[in-house]
Write a protein that holds these residues in place. Structure first.
Motif, PDB file in Angstrom:
ATOM      1  N   VAL A 630      53.207  31.953  12.756  1.00  0.00           N
ATOM      2  CA  VAL A 630      52.219  31.882  13.836  1.00  0.00           C
ATOM      3  C   VAL A 630      52.959  31.788  15.164  1.00  0.00           C
ATOM      4  N   LEU A 631      52.705  32.751  16.063  1.00  0.00           N
ATOM      5  CA  LEU A 631      53.374  32.790  17.356  1.00  0.00           C
ATOM      6  C   LEU A 631      52.336  32.706  18.468  1.00  0.00           C
ATOM      7  N   PRO A 632      52.216  31.570  19.147  1.00  0.00           N
ATOM      8  CA  PRO A 632      51.321  31.506  20.307  1.00  0.00           C
ATOM      9  C   PRO A 632      51.903  32.331  21.455  1.00  0.00           C
ATOM     10  N   PHE A 633      51.037  32.934  22.252  1.00  0.00           N
ATOM     11  CA  PHE A 633      51.547  33.723  23.376  1.00  0.00           C
ATOM     12  C   PHE A 633      50.727  33.451  24.630  1.00  0.00           C
ATOM     13  N   VAL A 634      51.342  33.799  25.764  1.00  0.00           N
ATOM     14  CA  VAL A 634      50.719  33.614  27.078  1.00  0.00           C
ATOM     15  C   VAL A 634      50.647  34.969  27.758  1.00  0.00           C
ATOM     16  N   ARG A 635      49.450  35.327  28.221  1.00  0.00           N
ATOM     17  CA  ARG A 635      49.306  36.543  29.027  1.00  0.00           C
ATOM     18  C   ARG A 635      49.647  36.182  30.475  1.00  0.00           C
ATOM     19  N   LEU A 636      50.806  36.660  30.935  1.00  0.00           N
ATOM     20  CA  LEU A 636      51.256  36.303  32.272  1.00  0.00           C
ATOM     21  C   LEU A 636      50.293  36.779  33.350  1.00  0.00           C
ATOM     22  N   GLN A 637      49.580  37.878  33.091  1.00  0.00           N
ATOM     23  CA  GLN A 637      48.634  38.386  34.086  1.00  0.00           C
ATOM     24  C   GLN A 637      47.497  37.392  34.297  1.00  0.00           C
ATOM     25  N   GLN A 638      47.026  36.784  33.198  1.00  0.00           N
ATOM     26  CA  GLN A 638      45.975  35.780  33.318  1.00  0.00           C
ATOM     27  C   GLN A 638      46.535  34.460  33.853  1.00  0.00           C
ATOM     28  N   TYR A 639      47.724  34.078  33.377  1.00  0.00           N
ATOM     29  CA  TYR A 639      48.296  32.782  33.756  1.00  0.00           C
ATOM     30  C   TYR A 639      48.526  32.710  35.255  1.00  0.00           C
ATOM     31  N   PHE A 640      49.063  33.782  35.837  1.00  0.00           N
ATOM     32  CA  PHE A 640      49.344  33.791  37.270  1.00  0.00           C
ATOM     33  C   PHE A 640      48.221  34.439  38.083  1.00  0.00           C
ATOM     34  N   ASP A 641      47.118  34.823  37.407  1.00  0.00           N
ATOM     35  CA  ASP A 641      45.955  35.402  38.082  1.00  0.00           C
ATOM     36  C   ASP A 641      46.356  36.615  38.921  1.00  0.00           C
ATOM     37  N   ILE A 642      47.023  37.572  38.258  1.00  0.00           N
ATOM     38  CA  ILE A 642      47.498  38.774  38.938  1.00  0.00           C
ATOM     39  C   ILE A 642      46.404  39.839  38.876  1.00  0.00           C
ATOM     40  N   GLU A 643      46.102  40.444  40.023  1.00  0.00           N
ATOM     41  CA  GLU A 643      45.079  41.483  40.060  1.00  0.00           C
ATOM     42  C   GLU A 643      45.617  42.774  39.464  1.00  0.00           C
ATOM     43  N   GLY A 644      44.714  43.587  38.969  1.00  0.00           N
ATOM     44  CA  GLY A 644      45.095  44.868  38.391  1.00  0.00           C
ATOM     45  C   GLY A 644      44.656  44.959  36.933  1.00  0.00           C
ATOM     46  N   THR A 645      44.725  46.159  36.392  1.00  0.00           N
ATOM     47  CA  THR A 645      44.326  46.378  35.002  1.00  0.00           C
ATOM     48  C   THR A 645      45.532  46.223  34.082  1.00  0.00           C
ATOM     49  N   ARG A 646      45.239  45.976  32.811  1.00  0.00           N
ATOM     50  CA  ARG A 646      46.304  45.857  31.830  1.00  0.00           C
ATOM     51  C   ARG A 646      46.998  47.202  31.635  1.00  0.00           C
ATOM     52  N   GLY A 647      48.248  47.140  31.317  1.00  0.00           N
ATOM     53  CA  GLY A 647      48.986  48.357  31.032  1.00  0.00           C
ATOM     54  C   GLY A 647      48.529  48.990  29.726  1.00  0.00           C
ATOM     55  N   ARG A 648      48.770  50.287  29.605  1.00  0.00           N
ATOM     56  CA  ARG A 648      48.350  50.982  28.388  1.00  0.00           C
ATOM     57  C   ARG A 648      49.122  50.494  27.174  1.00  0.00           C
ATOM     58  N   ARG A 649      50.358  50.104  27.398  1.00  0.00           N
ATOM     59  CA  ARG A 649      51.181  49.631  26.287  1.00  0.00           C
ATOM     60  C   ARG A 649      51.749  48.268  26.661  1.00  0.00           C
ATOM     61  N   GLU A 650      51.253  47.227  25.992  1.00  0.00           N
ATOM     62  CA  GLU A 650      51.718  45.874  26.274  1.00  0.00           C
ATOM     63  C   GLU A 650      52.825  45.479  25.294  1.00  0.00           C
TER      64      GLU A 650
END
Length: 737
Positions: A630-650
């Motif tokens: 089990v690997l918990p992860f953090v979405r940096l875009q949400q954590y730092f509240d960065i504007e923009g859409t997610r990339g096509r390949r994460e």
């Protein structure tokens, strides 16, 4: 040659402090090993060197007090005085007093105040109680009537029982601030001046007389137990301007020959053999070698003959050394040589290397854009060399933490006696290296933790015996490298932390609610709250609620973390994690939307693609199945509240710190990047998840991620989601009556 007295004095101050540290360490070891003659000799030599050099600068308070210490140590060395706990205590206090004298008299140029004079008098009385014989002084002495001459230097005879010193001062001695008679006074403290003949044959006619020139010379007979090296050291600061010849007593000849024969089978040169045995000083050897170099074609160009002609050594000793030299077969391994460099120069070097790394990154970016293969190849070579320069410069600032650990030997000894506890300090991992700037800032936090372990953790001898433990408690300091960090552990075998007592105090102070459910680690972290203390009474060491919050604040300021682990009845372990350096690191550059971040490369384990199938298995929660783990992860875009859409390949960058793993979701992996750490301004120092910043090759700013806090956030987030998932299931289960 002109001598800079201020520079020479600063050198003396630095060397005196080093000798005092060595003296303290040797005294503490000697307390447990009183028959160790090497330690006794090292302590004596340290005191002797401090006193001798102080005499050259006219630092009389240091000379006067250290002479008493030296006299006492000489009696210990000659087995006239036994090592006792009281003697060690008085010698340690004397060592502290000498350190204060060096600071006041040598560094500040001040005189002793009332408190210092009172301390000086009290310590003199304490040392006098140990004296078995009266200190040596100047007395009349007459050479034996039947003494046979050993050798002659300009008509003056060195007798069988006395050292003979032939001294000719250079003309610039007075201009350089030296007093010729001060050397005679200091020689008198080393033994007895039996004969002094003042030579003034160098005086010119009055019309050519220069009052600033020195025209003096002396022929001296000295009765002393000092060796030739100690006598030569008296003239350390005028050696280049003077001509000095030291002839030993006849009784020393046999000793020199015996020492030469006992030397190991090393491939030493003739001069090295003579210097090793003390028959020749390094300055005399240098003068002989220079003479040999200046006249290589003459018949008298053999070094042994030159030294004999100069009166530096006796012919019998030279013959013995030549015989020893002919016996040796193997080449001698050259010893490492060290250069003393001011710390500010190293800091300036690191700053310049940092700028070089940034400039190299910019050049690499331009080379890639130019699409010129030859330019790219040349730039690649430059980048490789810059990396080697960076690593070499950082290694210059790496120092072993053992020196810091060893300072606590004295602390443990003094505090354990104050608390009436029997505590032993065990040091492991002392050769672990980290940046000098980190070492300088970790001393105070370690001091608080060590004192707390001794006061709160380790029980008294009676309590330990009642609990089935040895009467003597153990405090362990350990250090080791782990994932690009250094881990420092402070561990004791005491009673452990009282969780109930910590919770009670926290509830009384309103830090937690009365019905709060906390994990063990959360309970232990409460002791780092400002003003928190579980001590029943206030002592000199604890009970005021200060210290532990400072410890955590200082460690956090170093981009480090601190954790506690305790087992009732078995002891407590405090674990500190710190970065190896605060200057330049290898980083891993990533992009989230239009923002760049740097992850410390030592913490990166692997990179994996975040596929849609993996996301489907998470059911909307921020953890996934990574090969059965089990690997918990953090979405940096949400954590730092960065504007923009997610990339096509994460992608997920899997990172590790302190045995904990987590994933960071990013849009693009940009590869390794040499990262020059720039501190954040005061406005941004409390940002969560950010530990610093750096400058990219194109001039943009990239933020350096604080991996420990992001991992902890991911774990807390996972636990929160699991608890929310489990709660509805518990509520839907039927109630059993």
């Amino acid at each position: 040659m002109s001598i800079n007295l201020d520079q020479a004095l600063q050198t003396y101050i630095a060397e005196a402090r080093e000798l005092l540290e060595e003296m303290e360490s040797a005294l503490l070891t000697l307390e447990n090993d009183p028959d160790n003659s090497e330690l006794i000799g090292a302590i004596f030599r340290a005191a002797h060197t401090i006193k001798g050099s102080a005499g050259l600068f006219g630092l009389q308070p240091i000379v006067s007090f250290t002479h008493i210490v030296e006299d006492l140590l000489d009696q210990v060395r000659n087995q006239q005085l036994a090592i006792t706990t009281t003697l060690i205590k008085d010698l340690l206090e004397s060592r502290d007093h000498i350190e204060r004298l060096v600071y006041l008299v040598a560094e500040q140029g001040a005189s002793l105040g009332g408190d210092e004079q009172a301390m000086d008098s009290q310590l003199r009385l304490n040392l006098a109680r140990h004296q078995t014989t009266r200190p040596t002084g100047l007395t009349d002495c007459t050479p034996s009537a039947d003494a046979e001459p050993l050798s002659k230097e300009e008509g003056h005879v060195s007798t069988t029982s006395l050292w003979h010193i032939s001294l000719r001062f250079g003309p610039d001695v007075l201009r350089n601030g030296m007093d010729p008679t001060s050397f005679l006074r200091y020689l008198g403290t080393m033994g007895t001046l039996c004969a002094i003949e003042t030579l003034h044959d160098a005086l010119p006619d009055w019309e050519h007389f220069d009052p600033e020139n020195c025209y003096l010379g002396y022929e001296l007979d000295v009765d002393t137990q000092a060796d030739k090296g100690a006598l030569s050291d008296v003239f350390e600061f005028v050696r280049d301007d003077c001509r000095i010849t030291i002839l030993p007593p006849h009784s020393k000849i046999a000793e020199y020959i015996a020492l030469i024969n006992d030397l190991p089978e090393d491939n030493d040169m003739l001069g090295q053999l003579l210097v090793k045995t003390g028959a020749l000083t390094a300055s005399e050897l240098a003068l002989g070698l220079q003479t040999q170099h200046d006249s290589p074609q003459t018949d008298s160009s053999k070094l042994g003959e030159i030294l004999i002609a100069q009166g530096a050594v006796n012919e019998v000793v030279v013959e013995a050394a030549l015989k020893k030299q002919h016996q040796n077969k193997e080449n001698k391994t050259k010893e490492g040589r060290y250069v003393r460099v001011h710390a500010d120069k190293l800091d300036d070097l690191i700053n310049l290397v940092g700028e070089l790394v940034v400039a190299s990154s910019g050049a690499s970016l331009l080379a890639q854009r130019s699409r010129d293969s030859q330019l790219q190849e040349a730039n690649s070579t430059i980048a490789m060399l810059v990396e080697e320069i960076r690593d070499g410069a950082l290694r210059l600032r790496m120092v072993p933490i053992g020196d810091t650990f060893n300072r606590f030997q004295r602390v443990v000894r003094d505090v354990s006696q104050e608390l009436n506890k029997n505590i032993a300090l065990v040091i492991t991992g002392g050769d672990t290296e980290l940046d000098k700037s980190v070492v300088e800032k970790i001393g105070d936090p370690l001091m608080h933790l060590v004192r707390n372990s001794m006061d709160h953790g380790i029980e008294s001898a009676g309590q330990r015996l009642a609990a089935g433990k040895p009467a003597r408690g153990t405090l362990t300091l350990n250090a080791y490298h782990d994932s690009g960090s250094i881990v420092i552990e402070i561990k004791d075998d005491g009673a452990g932390l009282n969780k109930a007592r910590i919770l009670q105090k926290a509830q009384e102070r309103g830090l937690i609610a009365a019905n709060a459910a906390l994990t063990d680690q959360e309970i232990y972290q409460l002791i780092f709250e400002p003003g928190f203390s579980t001590a029943e009474t206030i002592t000199n060491l604890s009970g005021r609620g200060v210290g532990m919050d400072v410890v955590k604040r200082n460690i956090t300021a170093l981009r480090g973390s601190v954790e506690l682990d305790s087992k009732p009845g078995q002891g407590t372990r405090v674990q500190i994690r710190l970065p190896l350096t605060l200057a330049i690191i290898d980083g891993f550059l990533v992009r989230v939307s239009t923002t760049h971040y740097v992850i410390p490369l030592d913490m990166v384990i692997e990179c994996v693609e975040l596929t849609q199938s993996a996301l489907a298995d998470t059911q909307g929660r921020n953890y996934l199945n990574l090969r059965g783990e089990v690997l918990p992860f953090v979405r940096l875009q949400q954590y730092f509240d960065i504007e923009g859409t997610r990339g096509r390949r994460e992608n997920i960058v899997v990172v590790s710190h302190g045995g904990k793993k987590s994933g960071l979701v990013v849009d693009e992996l940009l590869g390794e990047f040499q990262t020059v750490i720039k501190p954040l301004g005061k406005l941004f120092q409390r940002l969560q998840g950010i530990s610093g910043s750096t400058i990219l090759g194109g001039g943009e700013v990239a933020l350096i991620l604080d991996i420990p806090s992001l991992i902890q956030h991911a774990i807390d987030q996972e636990l929160s989601q699991l608890s929310q998932y489990a709660l509805p299931r518990q509520q839907t289960q039927p109630r059993v009556n």
